[in-house]
Motif scaffolding. Structure first.
Motif, short mmCIF file in Angstrom:
data_model
loop_
_atom_site.label_atom_id
_atom_site.label_comp_id
_atom_site.label_asym_id
_atom_site.label_seq_id
_atom_site.Cartn_x
_atom_site.Cartn_y
_atom_site.Cartn_z
N LEU A 1 10.94 12.75 9.89
CA LEU A 1 12.32 13.65 10.16
C LEU A 1 12.74 14.39 8.95
CD1 LEU A 1 14.09 13.45 12.47
CD2 LEU A 1 15.40 11.48 11.62
N ILE B 1 14.39 12.15 16.34
CA ILE B 1 15.74 11.44 16.18
C ILE B 1 15.83 10.13 16.95
CG2 ILE B 1 18.07 11.43 16.08
CD1 ILE B 1 17.83 14.58 15.32
N THR C 1 15.91 6.46 15.62
CA THR C 1 16.91 5.57 16.15
C THR C 1 16.49 4.23 16.78
OG1 THR C 1 18.29 7.49 16.30
CG2 THR C 1 19.21 5.55 17.25
N SER D 1 20.75 8.24 8.70
CA SER D 1 20.70 8.41 10.06
C SER D 1 22.00 9.28 10.43
CB SER D 1 20.80 7.37 11.02
OG SER D 1 20.92 7.29 12.32
N PHE E 1 22.00 13.26 10.74
CA PHE E 1 21.41 13.79 12.21
C PHE E 1 22.39 13.74 13.08
CE2 PHE E 1 17.95 13.05 9.32
CZ PHE E 1 17.21 14.11 9.36
N ARG F 1 21.72 14.97 17.09
CA ARG F 1 21.33 13.81 18.03
C ARG F 1 22.14 14.30 19.26
NH1 ARG F 1 22.46 10.23 14.46
NH2 ARG F 1 20.20 9.27 14.32
#
Length: 122
Positions: free
Chosen positions: A21, A36, A40, A73, A76, A80
């Motif tokens: 990523l 993504i 996740t 995370s 993003f 997302r």
């Protein structure tokens, strides 16, 4: 395989996806969106495993890794929800190293030193 080992294996999967990523953080489009989603999902599995083991639940290093993964995370979030969303690459790179350090501290604390990642080569 015990739950701690499962947790360590899953955290390594998350590290591998995080690495991918990071490489395509600025590349807009379907490939990034799919990565993504995969990252996740694997992060979610890791979080679930942290509750399955008493040792993991009580580990400050596990908790630190969870926090750092959430910070990474969240970089993003724009991408997302929107394929062309902007990602702050500088922040991604900074957090990437913090996550890897937290991962290394966790595997050492859990007794899996052989799983330590050489950050310079990863």
């Amino acid at each position: 395989m015990n739950m701690v080992e499962t947790l360590v294996n899953q955290s390594r999967n998350v590290m591998d996806l995080m690495k991918q990523l990071k490489k395509i953080a600025s590349v807009k489009g379907k490939k990034r969106t799919e990565l993504i989603e995969k990252f996740t999902a694997n992060q979610h599995s890791f979080n679930v495993y942290t509750y399955a083991s008493e040792e993991a639940r009580q580990s400050q290093q596990v908790e630190t890794l969870k926090v750092k993964l959430n910070e990474f995370s969240s970089q993003f979030d724009a991408a997302r929800y929107e394929m062309d969303g902007e990602v702050n690459e500088e922040q991604v790179n900074l957090l990437y190293n913090e996550v890897l350090n937290a991962y290394n501290e966790m595997v050492i604390a859990l007794g899996y030193e052989k799983e330590v990642i050489d950050i310079k080569k990863f």
